[in-house]
Scaffold this motif. Structure first.
Motif, PDB file in Angstrom:
ATOM      1  N   UNK A   1       0.852  -1.172   0.000  1.00 25.31           N
ATOM      2  CA  UNK A   1       0.000   0.000   0.000  1.00 25.31           C
ATOM      3  C   UNK A   1       0.901   1.239   0.000  1.00 25.31           C
ATOM      4  N   UNK A   2       0.657   2.146  -0.916  1.00 26.58           N
ATOM      5  CA  UNK A   2       1.477   3.346  -0.991  1.00 26.58           C
ATOM      6  C   UNK A   2       1.031   4.359   0.058  1.00 26.58           C
ATOM      7  N   UNK A   3       1.904   5.326   0.299  1.00 21.68           N
ATOM      8  CA  UNK A   3       1.602   6.356   1.306  1.00 21.68           C
ATOM      9  C   UNK A   3       0.320   7.107   0.958  1.00 21.68           C
ATOM     10  N   UNK A   4       0.126   7.419  -0.294  1.00 19.29           N
ATOM     11  CA  UNK A   4      -1.064   8.158  -0.725  1.00 19.29           C
ATOM     12  C   UNK A   4      -2.339   7.345  -0.482  1.00 19.29           C
ATOM     13  N   UNK A   5      -2.312   6.033  -0.690  1.00 19.24           N
ATOM     14  CA  UNK A   5      -3.497   5.210  -0.508  1.00 19.24           C
ATOM     15  C   UNK A   5      -3.945   5.160   0.946  1.00 19.24           C
ATOM     16  N   UNK A   6      -3.022   4.929   1.862  1.00 16.56           N
ATOM     17  CA  UNK A   6      -3.478   4.819   3.253  1.00 16.56           C
ATOM     18  C   UNK A   6      -3.831   6.172   3.831  1.00 16.56           C
ATOM     19  N   UNK A   7      -3.223   7.242   3.340  1.00 18.27           N
ATOM     20  CA  UNK A   7      -3.596   8.569   3.823  1.00 18.27           C
ATOM     21  C   UNK A   7      -5.024   8.901   3.416  1.00 18.27           C
ATOM     22  N   UNK A   8      -5.397   8.602   2.202  1.00 13.97           N
ATOM     23  CA  UNK A   8      -6.746   8.944   1.758  1.00 13.97           C
ATOM     24  C   UNK A   8      -7.789   8.045   2.404  1.00 13.97           C
ATOM     25  N   UNK A   9      -7.414   6.827   2.753  1.00 13.41           N
ATOM     26  CA  UNK A   9      -8.381   5.885   3.318  1.00 13.41           C
ATOM     27  C   UNK A   9      -8.766   6.232   4.750  1.00 13.41           C
ATOM     28  N   UNK A  10      -7.833   6.624   5.583  1.00 11.04           N
ATOM     29  CA  UNK A  10      -8.145   6.854   6.993  1.00 11.04           C
ATOM     30  C   UNK A  10      -7.802   8.248   7.466  1.00 11.04           C
ATOM     31  N   UNK A  11      -6.651   8.715   7.164  1.00 10.69           N
ATOM     32  CA  UNK A  11      -6.182   9.995   7.701  1.00 10.69           C
ATOM     33  C   UNK A  11      -6.997  11.193   7.277  1.00 10.69           C
ATOM     34  N   UNK A  12      -7.313  11.264   6.009  1.00 11.21           N
ATOM     35  CA  UNK A  12      -8.063  12.424   5.537  1.00 11.21           C
ATOM     36  C   UNK A  12      -9.469  12.439   6.115  1.00 11.21           C
ATOM     37  N   UNK A  13     -10.114  11.282   6.191  1.00  5.35           N
ATOM     38  CA  UNK A  13     -11.469  11.229   6.735  1.00  5.35           C
ATOM     39  C   UNK A  13     -11.468  11.594   8.218  1.00  5.35           C
ATOM     40  N   UNK A  14     -10.474  11.113   8.965  1.00  9.74           N
ATOM     41  CA  UNK A  14     -10.417  11.434  10.393  1.00  9.74           C
ATOM     42  C   UNK A  14     -10.185  12.925  10.599  1.00  9.74           C
ATOM     43  N   UNK A  15      -9.377  13.534   9.759  1.00 12.67           N
ATOM     44  CA  UNK A  15      -9.151  14.976   9.842  1.00 12.67           C
ATOM     45  C   UNK A  15     -10.431  15.740   9.539  1.00 12.67           C
ATOM     46  N   UNK A  16     -11.155  15.310   8.519  1.00 12.74           N
ATOM     47  CA  UNK A  16     -12.415  15.959   8.171  1.00 12.74           C
ATOM     48  C   UNK A  16     -13.430  15.853   9.308  1.00 12.74           C
ATOM     49  N   UNK A  17     -13.504  14.697   9.935  1.00 10.38           N
ATOM     50  CA  UNK A  17     -14.445  14.501  11.040  1.00 10.38           C
ATOM     51  C   UNK A  17     -14.056  15.357  12.235  1.00 10.38           C
ATOM     52  N   UNK A  18     -12.767  15.421  12.548  1.00  6.07           N
ATOM     53  CA  UNK A  18     -12.313  16.227  13.681  1.00  6.07           C
ATOM     54  C   UNK A  18     -12.593  17.711  13.445  1.00  6.07           C
ATOM     55  N   UNK A  19     -12.330  18.174  12.248  1.00  6.42           N
ATOM     56  CA  UNK A  19     -12.570  19.587  11.932  1.00  6.42           C
ATOM     57  C   UNK A  19     -14.070  19.882  11.923  1.00  6.42           C
ATOM     58  N   UNK A  20     -14.866  18.975  11.359  1.00 10.25           N
ATOM     59  CA  UNK A  20     -16.320  19.171  11.342  1.00 10.25           C
ATOM     60  C   UNK A  20     -16.876  19.198  12.763  1.00 10.25           C
ATOM     61  N   UNK A  21     -16.374  18.331  13.627  1.00 12.91           N
ATOM     62  CA  UNK A  21     -16.818  18.327  15.029  1.00 12.91           C
ATOM     63  C   UNK A  21     -16.519  19.664  15.691  1.00 12.91           C
ATOM     64  N   UNK A  22     -15.335  20.188  15.451  1.00 11.55           N
ATOM     65  CA  UNK A  22     -14.948  21.475  16.021  1.00 11.55           C
ATOM     66  C   UNK A  22     -15.832  22.601  15.488  1.00 11.55           C
ATOM     67  N   UNK A  23     -16.025  22.643  14.182  1.00  7.41           N
ATOM     68  CA  UNK A  23     -16.795  23.730  13.562  1.00  7.41           C
ATOM     69  C   UNK A  23     -18.257  23.695  14.022  1.00  7.41           C
ATOM     70  N   UNK A  24     -18.874  22.521  14.008  1.00  9.21           N
ATOM     71  CA  UNK A  24     -20.275  22.421  14.426  1.00  9.21           C
ATOM     72  C   UNK A  24     -20.414  22.785  15.902  1.00  9.21           C
ATOM     73  N   UNK A  25     -19.504  22.303  16.737  1.00  9.09           N
ATOM     74  CA  UNK A  25     -19.539  22.647  18.155  1.00  9.09           C
ATOM     75  C   UNK A  25     -19.388  24.138  18.380  1.00  9.09           C
ATOM     76  N   UNK A  26     -18.498  24.763  17.627  1.00 13.22           N
ATOM     77  CA  UNK A  26     -18.293  26.206  17.742  1.00 13.22           C
ATOM     78  C   UNK A  26     -19.535  26.976  17.307  1.00 13.22           C
ATOM     79  N   UNK A  27     -20.154  26.540  16.216  1.00  9.13           N
ATOM     80  CA  UNK A  27     -21.368  27.206  15.748  1.00  9.13           C
ATOM     81  C   UNK A  27     -22.507  27.065  16.758  1.00  9.13           C
ATOM     82  N   UNK A  28     -22.621  25.896  17.370  1.00 11.63           N
ATOM     83  CA  UNK A  28     -23.654  25.715  18.397  1.00 11.63           C
ATOM     84  C   UNK A  28     -23.377  26.588  19.619  1.00 11.63           C
TER      85      UNK A  28
END
Length: 101
Positions: A1-28
């Motif tokens: 598995x190349x570096x790009x494949x595993x980054x897109x599979x887990x890392x990017x999604x986890x970053x998106x979820x963490x940022x979305x959690x922060x933004x939604x919490x801040x807006x609330x």
């Protein structure tokens, strides 16, 4: 598995979820501070429960990937810290809400 494949599979999604959690919490939080409406407070409470469950699942996946892919621990370590960063932020937001009541 190349570096790009595993980054897109887990890392990017986890970053998106963490940022979305922060933004939604801040807006609330901002919505509550501007309206002082109890429905916003209740929605925030349910959101915290949902965000907690979601982030725990993401954290579990990251810990699993970190244990499984030993040569990418630094990458997953950063992603784990990013997900965990929402915990102290939630406590600060809770303190702000308590002080405003």
């Amino acid at each position: 598995m190349t570096r790009k494949q595993y980054q897109s599979a887990t890392g990017q999604r986890s970053t998106q979820i963490a940022i979305a959690s922060f933004v939604i919490g801040t807006l609330l939080l901002l919505a509550f501070l501007t309206t002082r409406h109890e429905y916003v407070l209740l929605a925030g409470f349910y959101y915290v429960l949902l965000a907690l469950a979601t982030n725990l699942i993401v954290l579990g996946n990251l810990l699993y990937q970190c244990a499984r892919l030993h040569n990418h621990r630094d990458y997953y370590g950063v992603k784990i810290l990013l997900v965990l960063a929402n915990i102290p932020i939630a406590f600060v937001y809770l303190k702000i809400i308590i002080n405003s009541l």
